[in-house]
Design a protein around this motif. Sequence first.
Motif, PDB file in Angstrom:
ATOM      1  N   GLN A   1       0.804  -1.221   0.000  1.00 26.61           N
ATOM      2  CA  GLN A   1       0.000   0.000   0.000  1.00 26.61           C
ATOM      3  C   GLN A   1       0.838   1.273   0.000  1.00 26.61           C
ATOM      4  OE1 GLN A   1      -3.185  -0.032  -0.625  1.00 26.61           O
ATOM      5  NE2 GLN A   1      -3.048  -2.271  -0.699  1.00 26.61           N
ATOM      6  N   VAL A   2       2.037   1.234   0.530  1.00 30.40           N
ATOM      7  CA  VAL A   2       2.882   2.439   0.510  1.00 30.40           C
ATOM      8  C   VAL A   2       3.233   2.808  -0.931  1.00 30.40           C
ATOM      9  CG1 VAL A   2       5.122   3.403   1.141  1.00 30.40           C
ATOM     10  CG2 VAL A   2       3.805   2.130   2.832  1.00 30.40           C
ATOM     11  N   LYS A   3       3.690   1.838  -1.695  1.00 27.53           N
ATOM     12  CA  LYS A   3       4.042   2.118  -3.093  1.00 27.53           C
ATOM     13  C   LYS A   3       2.812   2.518  -3.893  1.00 27.53           C
ATOM     14  CE  LYS A   3       8.307  -0.523  -3.668  1.00 27.53           C
ATOM     15  NZ  LYS A   3       9.000  -1.594  -4.429  1.00 27.53           N
ATOM     16  N   LEU A   4       1.710   1.809  -3.675  1.00 28.31           N
ATOM     17  CA  LEU A   4       0.485   2.172  -4.384  1.00 28.31           C
ATOM     18  C   LEU A   4       0.030   3.574  -4.002  1.00 28.31           C
ATOM     19  CD1 LEU A   4      -1.534  -1.173  -4.126  1.00 28.31           C
ATOM     20  CD2 LEU A   4      -0.536  -0.184  -6.192  1.00 28.31           C
ATOM     21  N   GLY A   5       0.183   3.918  -2.732  1.00 29.62           N
ATOM     22  CA  GLY A   5      -0.180   5.266  -2.289  1.00 29.62           C
ATOM     23  C   GLY A   5       0.625   6.336  -2.997  1.00 29.62           C
ATOM     24  N   LEU A   6       1.919   6.127  -3.121  1.00 30.54           N
ATOM     25  CA  LEU A   6       2.776   7.104  -3.813  1.00 30.54           C
ATOM     26  C   LEU A   6       2.394   7.232  -5.280  1.00 30.54           C
ATOM     27  CD1 LEU A   6       6.205   6.122  -2.209  1.00 30.54           C
ATOM     28  CD2 LEU A   6       4.898   8.212  -1.773  1.00 30.54           C
ATOM     29  N   MET A   7       1.978   6.126  -5.879  1.00 29.67           N
ATOM     30  CA  MET A   7       1.521   6.177  -7.264  1.00 29.67           C
ATOM     31  C   MET A   7       0.217   6.963  -7.375  1.00 29.67           C
ATOM     32  SD  MET A   7       2.302   2.248  -8.500  1.00 29.67           S
ATOM     33  CE  MET A   7       1.587   2.517 -10.131  1.00 29.67           C
ATOM     34  N   HIS A   8      -0.714   6.696  -6.453  1.00 29.90           N
ATOM     35  CA  HIS A   8      -2.019   7.367  -6.523  1.00 29.90           C
ATOM     36  C   HIS A   8      -1.902   8.866  -6.236  1.00 29.90           C
ATOM     37  CE1 HIS A   8      -5.010   4.265  -7.308  1.00 29.90           C
ATOM     38  NE2 HIS A   8      -4.199   3.435  -6.696  1.00 29.90           N
TER      39      HIS A   8
END
Length: 431
Positions: A73-80
């Motif tokens: 979720q951290v990486k996905l959060g940075l993408m979003h």
Amino acid sequence: MAWDFSTDPEFQEQLDWMRDLVKREVWPIETVFEELGEEGFRRAIKPLQDQVKARGLWAAHLPPELGGQGFGQVKLGLMHEILGTSPYAPAVFGNAAPDSGNSEILALAGSPDQKERYLHPLLAGDLRSAFSMTEPETAGSDPTLLQTRAVKDGDHWVINGHKWFSTNGSVADFLIVMAVSDPDARPHQRASMFIVDADTPGVNIVRDIATMEHPAEHFGRYGGHAEIVYENVRIPADALLGGEGEGFLIAQHRLGPGRIHHCMRWLGVSKRAFDMLCERALSRYAFGSQLSDKQTIQNWIADSAAQMQAARLMTLHAAWRMDNEGAAAARTDISLIKFFGANVLFDVVDRALQIHGALGYSTDLPLEAMYRYARAARLYDGADEVHRQSVARQILRGYEAHDVPSEHVPTRREDARARFAELLAAVSAND
């Protein structure tokens, strides 16, 4: 516990590439979207989608066996955070709502046959989906009150009910419908999820509901928030998604990550509005000086920066906790960021619109659209008040009631004097 605020260089390179692509190729689409129409829009973003797939960033929220990257979720959060800067960027990266959330549900709870029939075509862009849960007769923030019924009839289910705000419902090929399958069960075990093909007899699309965010009557081309009446909709038994009575459980798996992604996209919107606020402050002259010299404007800039930083750290911490401890452990953190982040978005966009005056209020800039979008954020995935209540309840579970203040606080003057005497005696003894 180790703390690290850095991003590994390889992933940072991906983020930099995403930021450049979205700003250079996707932002300009916003100005011509209406002229393109749905078909033209799909053609315009196809080359961009191919680039995303070549970079290995397509549908990154899904596990690798389904074509995703299995990112936490951290990486996905940075993408979003980057994708949030444009309403059309998620479609370029294969994670536009509601298809992204529905693909997660199908990946989590779908049978092999359901994945073959619905998930794979959905990921390929050959099918569109809708999530049909909210009802006009019940409080949307309390899904235990759902009235839509699914009754077993031999080797079929029969669904009857009234839904609305089923996003993309009018253009979807299939709908994931939440319906009560056992009204006598415990509140969170009453409902189940079902896959319903949109052309099934009895699926009646009443209308697309115009909203503050989308008041124009353009939904026939793009799909909006559909009102749907399900009237004796007969579906096969294998249309059940997951187990009977698992509707709420499956929904929670979808909502936790979804709220993190919402909050990070809101930060992307906030940052774009903040940039416009700062640029306007430096370029606009009024009453003897630049707007950037006015104390009120300086306060807006400082307050916005502080709020965005706080929301960002809170959201990434919630994502980190979900990655490391699971969704249940991050429940309070997710409720915190949901209402806090929504209000940060609203505040920053409001200030940016205000400093632009009539220009900000006009449709010449994206600020008025951001403003309408920001107001809806306080309702999406649960109203602010519901999340505040949830946070307070979780916090209070760690305390016990006392008739008097905590023992750490003297309650009478004589108690304070006695404690002071003890401290003096201890100091004297040490001397």
